[in-house]
Design a protein around this motif. Sequence first.
Motif, PDB file in Angstrom:
ATOM      1  N   MET A   1     -28.824  -3.626 -38.712  1.00 15.49           N
ATOM      2  CA  MET A   1     -30.129  -3.226 -38.237  1.00 15.49           C
ATOM      3  C   MET A   1     -29.943  -2.202 -37.130  1.00 15.49           C
ATOM      4  SD  MET A   1     -33.150  -5.671 -37.077  1.00 15.49           S
ATOM      5  CE  MET A   1     -33.187  -5.957 -35.361  1.00 15.49           C
ATOM      6  N   ALA A   2     -30.623  -1.083 -37.238  1.00 12.61           N
ATOM      7  CA  ALA A   2     -30.494  -0.008 -36.251  1.00 12.61           C
ATOM      8  C   ALA A   2     -31.368  -0.309 -35.050  1.00 12.61           C
ATOM      9  CB  ALA A   2     -30.883   1.316 -36.885  1.00 12.61           C
ATOM     10  N   HIS A   3     -30.827  -0.083 -33.907  1.00 21.15           N
ATOM     11  CA  HIS A   3     -31.609  -0.260 -32.675  1.00 21.15           C
ATOM     12  C   HIS A   3     -31.241   0.852 -31.701  1.00 21.15           C
ATOM     13  CE1 HIS A   3     -28.091  -1.861 -30.523  1.00 21.15           C
ATOM     14  NE2 HIS A   3     -27.826  -2.514 -31.653  1.00 21.15           N
ATOM     15  N   THR A   4     -32.168   1.144 -30.812  1.00 24.16           N
ATOM     16  CA  THR A   4     -31.917   2.201 -29.844  1.00 24.16           C
ATOM     17  C   THR A   4     -31.133   1.630 -28.677  1.00 24.16           C
ATOM     18  OG1 THR A   4     -34.031   1.756 -28.791  1.00 24.16           O
ATOM     19  CG2 THR A   4     -34.011   3.484 -30.436  1.00 24.16           C
ATOM     20  N   PRO A   5     -30.193   2.395 -28.153  1.00 22.94           N
ATOM     21  CA  PRO A   5     -29.404   1.901 -27.021  1.00 22.94           C
ATOM     22  C   PRO A   5     -30.273   1.789 -25.767  1.00 22.94           C
ATOM     23  CG  PRO A   5     -28.845   4.178 -27.510  1.00 22.94           C
ATOM     24  CD  PRO A   5     -29.789   3.719 -28.577  1.00 22.94           C
ATOM     25  N   ARG A   6     -29.873   0.910 -24.870  1.00 22.49           N
ATOM     26  CA  ARG A   6     -30.622   0.731 -23.627  1.00 22.49           C
ATOM     27  C   ARG A   6     -30.547   1.967 -22.741  1.00 22.49           C
ATOM     28  NH1 ARG A   6     -30.032  -5.233 -21.179  1.00 22.49           N
ATOM     29  NH2 ARG A   6     -30.922  -6.327 -22.945  1.00 22.49           N
ATOM     30  N   ARG A   7     -29.411   2.590 -22.730  1.00 21.59           N
ATOM     31  CA  ARG A   7     -29.230   3.776 -21.902  1.00 21.59           C
ATOM     32  C   ARG A   7     -29.208   5.005 -22.798  1.00 21.59           C
ATOM     33  NH1 ARG A   7     -24.532   1.509 -17.940  1.00 21.59           N
ATOM     34  NH2 ARG A   7     -25.815  -0.082 -16.990  1.00 21.59           N
ATOM     35  N   PRO A   8     -29.793   6.110 -22.321  1.00 17.77           N
ATOM     36  CA  PRO A   8     -29.764   7.328 -23.135  1.00 17.77           C
ATOM     37  C   PRO A   8     -28.337   7.831 -23.292  1.00 17.77           C
ATOM     38  CG  PRO A   8     -31.314   7.534 -21.302  1.00 17.77           C
ATOM     39  CD  PRO A   8     -30.565   6.268 -21.108  1.00 17.77           C
ATOM     40  N   VAL A   9     -28.033   8.284 -24.487  1.00 17.83           N
ATOM     41  CA  VAL A   9     -26.708   8.821 -24.766  1.00 17.83           C
ATOM     42  C   VAL A   9     -26.631  10.269 -24.309  1.00 17.83           C
ATOM     43  CG1 VAL A   9     -25.036   9.289 -26.605  1.00 17.83           C
ATOM     44  CG2 VAL A   9     -26.483   7.253 -26.731  1.00 17.83           C
ATOM     45  N   ASN A  10     -27.687  11.003 -24.470  1.00 12.78           N
ATOM     46  CA  ASN A  10     -27.747  12.407 -24.095  1.00 12.78           C
ATOM     47  C   ASN A  10     -27.864  12.510 -22.571  1.00 12.78           C
ATOM     48  OD1 ASN A  10     -28.459  15.057 -23.621  1.00 12.78           O
ATOM     49  ND2 ASN A  10     -29.969  15.147 -25.267  1.00 12.78           N
ATOM     50  N   PRO A  11     -27.019  13.307 -21.894  1.00 11.20           N
ATOM     51  CA  PRO A  11     -27.087  13.435 -20.426  1.00 11.20           C
ATOM     52  C   PRO A  11     -28.433  13.992 -19.942  1.00 11.20           C
ATOM     53  CG  PRO A  11     -25.110  14.513 -21.277  1.00 11.20           C
ATOM     54  CD  PRO A  11     -25.902  14.053 -22.445  1.00 11.20           C
ATOM     55  N   MET A  12     -29.034  14.880 -20.725  1.00  7.60           N
ATOM     56  CA  MET A  12     -30.330  15.443 -20.336  1.00  7.60           C
ATOM     57  C   MET A  12     -31.401  14.351 -20.331  1.00  7.60           C
ATOM     58  SD  MET A  12     -31.692  18.150 -19.364  1.00  7.60           S
ATOM     59  CE  MET A  12     -33.013  19.288 -19.406  1.00  7.60           C
ATOM     60  N   ASP A  13     -31.362  13.485 -21.354  1.00 13.50           N
ATOM     61  CA  ASP A  13     -32.314  12.370 -21.401  1.00 13.50           C
ATOM     62  C   ASP A  13     -32.077  11.406 -20.247  1.00 13.50           C
ATOM     63  OD1 ASP A  13     -33.451  13.445 -23.658  1.00 13.50           O
ATOM     64  OD2 ASP A  13     -32.313  12.165 -25.051  1.00 13.50           O
ATOM     65  N   ALA A  14     -30.818  11.194 -19.890  1.00  9.22           N
ATOM     66  CA  ALA A  14     -30.485  10.309 -18.773  1.00  9.22           C
ATOM     67  C   ALA A  14     -31.035  10.880 -17.463  1.00  9.22           C
ATOM     68  CB  ALA A  14     -28.986  10.116 -18.682  1.00  9.22           C
ATOM     69  N   ALA A  15     -30.894  12.169 -17.273  1.00  8.66           N
ATOM     70  CA  ALA A  15     -31.405  12.806 -16.059  1.00  8.66           C
ATOM     71  C   ALA A  15     -32.930  12.747 -16.015  1.00  8.66           C
ATOM     72  CB  ALA A  15     -30.929  14.254 -15.985  1.00  8.66           C
ATOM     73  N   GLU A  16     -33.575  12.994 -17.138  1.00  8.51           N
ATOM     74  CA  GLU A  16     -35.041  12.944 -17.201  1.00  8.51           C
ATOM     75  C   GLU A  16     -35.548  11.535 -16.905  1.00  8.51           C
ATOM     76  OE1 GLU A  16     -37.379  15.286 -17.615  1.00  8.51           O
ATOM     77  OE2 GLU A  16     -35.850  16.838 -17.602  1.00  8.51           O
ATOM     78  N   ALA A  17     -34.811  10.525 -17.341  1.00  9.44           N
ATOM     79  CA  ALA A  17     -35.217   9.144 -17.105  1.00  9.44           C
ATOM     80  C   ALA A  17     -35.178   8.803 -15.615  1.00  9.44           C
ATOM     81  CB  ALA A  17     -34.324   8.193 -17.888  1.00  9.44           C
ATOM     82  N   LEU A  18     -34.289   9.452 -14.869  1.00  5.75           N
ATOM     83  CA  LEU A  18     -34.201   9.193 -13.431  1.00  5.75           C
ATOM     84  C   LEU A  18     -35.377   9.776 -12.660  1.00  5.75           C
ATOM     85  CD1 LEU A  18     -30.402   9.853 -12.822  1.00  5.75           C
ATOM     86  CD2 LEU A  18     -31.591   7.656 -12.852  1.00  5.75           C
ATOM     87  N   PHE A  19     -35.921  10.871 -13.167  1.00  6.85           N
ATOM     88  CA  PHE A  19     -36.997  11.551 -12.466  1.00  6.85           C
ATOM     89  C   PHE A  19     -38.332  11.290 -13.163  1.00  6.85           C
ATOM     90  CE2 PHE A  19     -33.190  13.901 -11.367  1.00  6.85           C
ATOM     91  CZ  PHE A  19     -33.295  13.922  -9.992  1.00  6.85           C
ATOM     92  N   LYS A  20     -38.848  10.110 -12.945  1.00  5.33           N
ATOM     93  CA  LYS A  20     -40.139   9.760 -13.515  1.00  5.33           C
ATOM     94  C   LYS A  20     -41.225  10.489 -12.735  1.00  5.33           C
ATOM     95  CE  LYS A  20     -38.645   5.250 -15.051  1.00  5.33           C
ATOM     96  NZ  LYS A  20     -38.813   3.813 -14.928  1.00  5.33           N
ATOM     97  N   PRO A  21     -42.331  10.784 -13.377  1.00  3.50           N
ATOM     98  CA  PRO A  21     -43.403  11.469 -12.648  1.00  3.50           C
ATOM     99  C   PRO A  21     -43.895  10.615 -11.477  1.00  3.50           C
ATOM    100  CG  PRO A  21     -44.016  11.104 -14.959  1.00  3.50           C
ATOM    101  CD  PRO A  21     -42.664  10.531 -14.752  1.00  3.50           C
ATOM    102  N   ALA A  22     -44.008  11.236 -10.337  1.00  9.02           N
ATOM    103  CA  ALA A  22     -44.483  10.543  -9.146  1.00  9.02           C
ATOM    104  C   ALA A  22     -46.001  10.447  -9.182  1.00  9.02           C
ATOM    105  CB  ALA A  22     -44.038  11.287  -7.896  1.00  9.02           C
TER     106      ALA A  22
END
Length: 79
Positions: A1-22
């Motif tokens: 069964m395919a599932h999405t990883p908890r952490r983004p694999v792509n570094p750009m996605d990881a960086a975007e996840a850190l900067f949530k809209p204030a």
Amino acid sequence: MAHTPRRPVNPMDAAEALFKPAKKPVAPAIERRALPETKELVSIKIDSAVLEYFQKDGPGWQDRINDALRAVMQGKPAA
């Protein structure tokens, strides 16, 4: 069964996840005082007998109630 990883694999996605809209701070409500001698729309509960008394003379009953309240406020006997 395919599932999405908890952490983004792509570094750009990881960086975007850190900067949530204030969230913008909510400006405090400014209390504005009513201009003197202006009328404000309010809702009050009045006994039905009191309402009938002021309405029996027809239109203008709200002004008559206002005049009676003003007389009480100023220490004069009500009409």
